[in-house]
Write a protein that holds these residues in place. Sequence first.
Motif, mmCIF file in Angstrom:
data_model
loop_
_atom_site.group_PDB
_atom_site.id
_atom_site.type_symbol
_atom_site.label_atom_id
_atom_site.label_comp_id
_atom_site.label_asym_id
_atom_site.label_seq_id
_atom_site.Cartn_x
_atom_site.Cartn_y
_atom_site.Cartn_z
ATOM 1 N N ASN A 58 0.970 -1.279 -0.105
ATOM 2 C CA ASN A 58 0.028 0.160 -0.482
ATOM 3 C C ASN A 58 0.987 1.591 -0.154
ATOM 4 O O ASN A 58 0.522 1.812 -0.804
ATOM 5 N N VAL A 59 1.622 1.427 0.886
ATOM 6 C CA VAL A 59 2.779 2.480 1.161
ATOM 7 C C VAL A 59 3.438 2.937 -0.184
ATOM 8 O O VAL A 59 4.176 3.777 -0.203
ATOM 9 N N ASP A 80 9.327 -7.982 -3.612
ATOM 10 C CA ASP A 80 8.469 -8.377 -2.011
ATOM 11 C C ASP A 80 8.830 -9.604 -2.343
ATOM 12 O O ASP A 80 8.070 -10.201 -3.943
ATOM 13 N N ARG A 85 3.504 -8.598 -6.846
ATOM 14 C CA ARG A 85 3.466 -7.190 -6.019
ATOM 15 C C ARG A 85 4.703 -6.928 -6.706
ATOM 16 O O ARG A 85 5.336 -5.359 -7.212
ATOM 17 N N LYS A 141 8.308 3.484 9.382
ATOM 18 C CA LYS A 141 8.400 3.018 11.890
ATOM 19 C C LYS A 141 7.650 1.954 11.235
ATOM 20 O O LYS A 141 6.820 1.498 10.944
ATOM 21 N N TRP A 205 -6.383 -3.914 4.572
ATOM 22 C CA TRP A 205 -5.102 -5.197 3.711
ATOM 23 C C TRP A 205 -4.454 -5.398 3.496
ATOM 24 O O TRP A 205 -3.843 -6.763 3.116
ATOM 25 N N SER A 206 -3.675 -5.314 5.225
ATOM 26 C CA SER A 206 -3.277 -5.778 5.848
ATOM 27 C C SER A 206 -3.326 -7.044 7.155
ATOM 28 O O SER A 206 -3.949 -6.014 7.940
ATOM 29 N N ASP A 219 1.807 1.638 14.458
ATOM 30 C CA ASP A 219 1.444 2.772 13.015
ATOM 31 C C ASP A 219 0.857 4.155 12.865
ATOM 32 O O ASP A 219 0.867 4.985 12.347
HETATM 33 N N1 LIG Z 1 -0.194 2.647 4.010
HETATM 34 C C1 LIG Z 1 0.199 3.211 4.132
HETATM 35 O O1 LIG Z 1 -1.022 4.241 4.465
HETATM 36 C C2 LIG Z 1 1.033 3.925 5.258
HETATM 37 C C3 LIG Z 1 1.927 4.910 5.601
HETATM 38 C C4 LIG Z 1 2.831 5.855 6.349
HETATM 39 C C5 LIG Z 1 3.510 4.840 6.881
HETATM 40 N N2 LIG Z 1 2.696 2.925 6.522
HETATM 41 C C6 LIG Z 1 4.135 2.212 7.047
HETATM 42 O O2 LIG Z 1 4.644 1.295 6.132
HETATM 43 C C7 LIG Z 1 5.367 0.237 5.875
HETATM 44 C C8 LIG Z 1 4.148 -0.971 4.822
HETATM 45 O O3 LIG Z 1 2.548 -0.926 5.082
HETATM 46 P P1 LIG Z 1 1.588 -0.932 3.783
HETATM 47 O O4 LIG Z 1 0.909 -0.276 4.128
HETATM 48 O O5 LIG Z 1 2.278 -0.889 2.942
HETATM 49 O O6 LIG Z 1 1.090 -2.523 4.088
HETATM 50 P P2 LIG Z 1 1.185 -3.556 3.162
HETATM 51 O O7 LIG Z 1 0.494 -4.905 3.561
HETATM 52 O O8 LIG Z 1 0.436 -3.185 1.968
HETATM 53 O O9 LIG Z 1 2.655 -3.773 2.534
HETATM 54 C C9 LIG Z 1 4.043 -4.598 3.044
HETATM 55 C C10 LIG Z 1 4.891 -5.051 1.608
HETATM 56 O O10 LIG Z 1 5.572 -5.274 2.420
HETATM 57 C C11 LIG Z 1 5.677 -7.614 1.698
HETATM 58 N N3 LIG Z 1 7.110 -7.622 2.535
HETATM 59 C C12 LIG Z 1 6.639 -8.128 4.436
HETATM 60 N N4 LIG Z 1 7.638 -8.958 4.530
HETATM 61 C C13 LIG Z 1 8.595 -9.010 3.590
HETATM 62 C C14 LIG Z 1 9.517 -9.004 3.583
HETATM 63 N N5 LIG Z 1 10.234 -9.709 4.858
HETATM 64 N N6 LIG Z 1 10.948 -8.840 2.201
HETATM 65 C C15 LIG Z 1 10.324 -8.064 1.578
HETATM 66 N N7 LIG Z 1 8.569 -8.433 1.444
HETATM 67 C C16 LIG Z 1 7.772 -8.028 2.117
HETATM 68 C C17 LIG Z 1 4.241 -7.314 1.740
HETATM 69 O O11 LIG Z 1 4.324 -8.772 0.993
HETATM 70 C C18 LIG Z 1 3.284 -6.435 1.577
HETATM 71 O O12 LIG Z 1 3.409 -6.570 -0.147
HETATM 72 C C19 LIG Z 1 4.050 -0.709 7.921
HETATM 73 O O13 LIG Z 1 5.595 -0.382 8.766
HETATM 74 C C20 LIG Z 1 2.918 0.854 7.608
HETATM 75 O O14 LIG Z 1 2.692 1.220 9.376
HETATM 76 C C21 LIG Z 1 1.768 2.307 5.916
#
Ligand SMILES: NC(=O)c1ccc[n+]([C@@H]2O[C@H](COP(=O)([O-])OP(=O)(O)OC[C@H]3O[C@@H](n4cnc5c(N)ncnc54)[C@H](O)[C@@H]3O)[C@@H](O)[C@H]2O)c1
Length: 401
Positions: A58-59, A80, A85, A141, A205-206, A219
């Motif tokens: 997502n991010v 990923d 992805r 973070k 989503w996760s 978070d």
């Molecule tokens: N989604 C947001 O709007 C947002 C905003 C700010 C910060 N964040 C932070 O960003 C981080 C990710 O959040 P997200 O919402 O994108 O989650 P997400 O689940 O959408 O994405 C995480 C991705 O990481 C991959 N992944 C997990 N472990 C892995 C590994 N060991 N090696 C390679 N890939 C791996 C997963 O398959 C997934 O595609 C978190 O720390 C979250 O707190 C998210």
Amino acid sequence: MIDPDISLRRDFIKNTLAAGVAIAVLPTDNISSAETQPDAAGLIQGRKVRVAVIGCGNVSGSYFPTLAASPHVELVACCDIVPERAEKAAKKHKVPAFFPNIDALLAGPEFDLLVNLTDIQQHHQVNHKALSASRHVWSEKPLGITHAQARELVELAATRKVQLLGSPTVVASPQFAFMARTIREGKLGKVAAAHASYGHLGPSWSSFFYDKDGGTLFDLGVYSISTLTGLLGPAKAVVAMTGIVTPTREIQGKGRIQVAAEDNAMVILDHGDGVLSHIQSGFNYFSAREHEDTESTHHTLSVVGTKGSMHLAGYDWGPHGVDLATAESGGRLQRFAAEPGDYQWQYGAAKMAEFLATGVRPRFTVAHAAHVAEIIAGAHQSQATGMRIALTSTFDQVVLD
Ligand SMILES: NC(=O)c1ccc[n+]([C@@H]2O[C@H](COP(=O)([O-])OP(=O)(O)OC[C@H]3O[C@@H](n4cnc5c(N)ncnc54)[C@H](O)[C@@H]3O)[C@@H](O)[C@H]2O)c1
């Protein structure tokens, strides 16, 4: 208190980096963030910073365009553990190579900076592998889920002579700068207390947000804690209560899951000299536009002192202005710092590449991120034990331009 030496010191550090002189590495708990960073070996001159992104979820949709737009960045690879992805992100953002795990990524084309956007619980091990391979790291973070993990990474970065920085970037906004200046100039009188609130109905989503070692503090509360410690200084102690309001959740593609981490949290910080702040965050807070509520302008954070109070309009990661009332100005709220500047919550990795290319440090520091990690781990410990938890780490006052 204003540190009059701080801008001089920043110039010194910048010049020292540029001159290729090593800076001594001292333990994290009692030394400035600048000095925990290593030396000029990390700076990249005469070419763009080669960047790899790990975690194409997502991010990453917000990070890739910001990285692609930076004149200092060359996107070379993405990764990923869900390989589709990585492939999809590579095609969409024109990244030449993609990989299914960090080992393959590290064995692939050379890169300088790893941008870690994986699950919260994966951050430490991914950061550790990249730093061990002498790559600079930008981490979403938290850096790790315990203070020991965060410290270990800071020390590893210093040993490997690479840079480590992490989200959030909230102290870089013009609204943060206005609030910090207002306090430092004494316009609020003697500052006594502050409050911040950030929540929504929780990601759908996760599941990692709700699994063990996830939770609303890592978070969401992390933003408020970063802003309040940035404004009021490092915390000396924390007490907290946390709970689970919604014990099961529906997650896209996964079905119903059991919630193991807190989805509701109240945290009190002691900043010393009697100054206290309170942070609440949760995954059960109604907000009209939920996670994407960037246009929200309600007050999310307030600071009060003996001669005035100020209130941040909008979230600290997407602020719209600061409303200030002082005894001097008759006590009426007036709006300040309404201009957005170039600040974007998702620009931390691009700013880190700029730092590596130019030596100009961003305002966010790894010592501050490690302190925030200690606070959140302390909040969890306080909930588990019912005790007030003493904090040992510290960081330098945020340097304003
Ligand atoms: N989604 C947001 O709007 C947002 C905003 C700010 C910060 N964040 C932070 O960003 C981080 C990710 O959040 P997200 O919402 O994108 O989650 P997400 O689940 O959408 O994405 C995480 C991705 O990481 C991959 N992944 C997990 N472990 C892995 C590994 N060991 N090696 C390679 N890939 C791996 C997963 O398959 C997934 O595609 C978190 O720390 C979250 O707190 C998210």
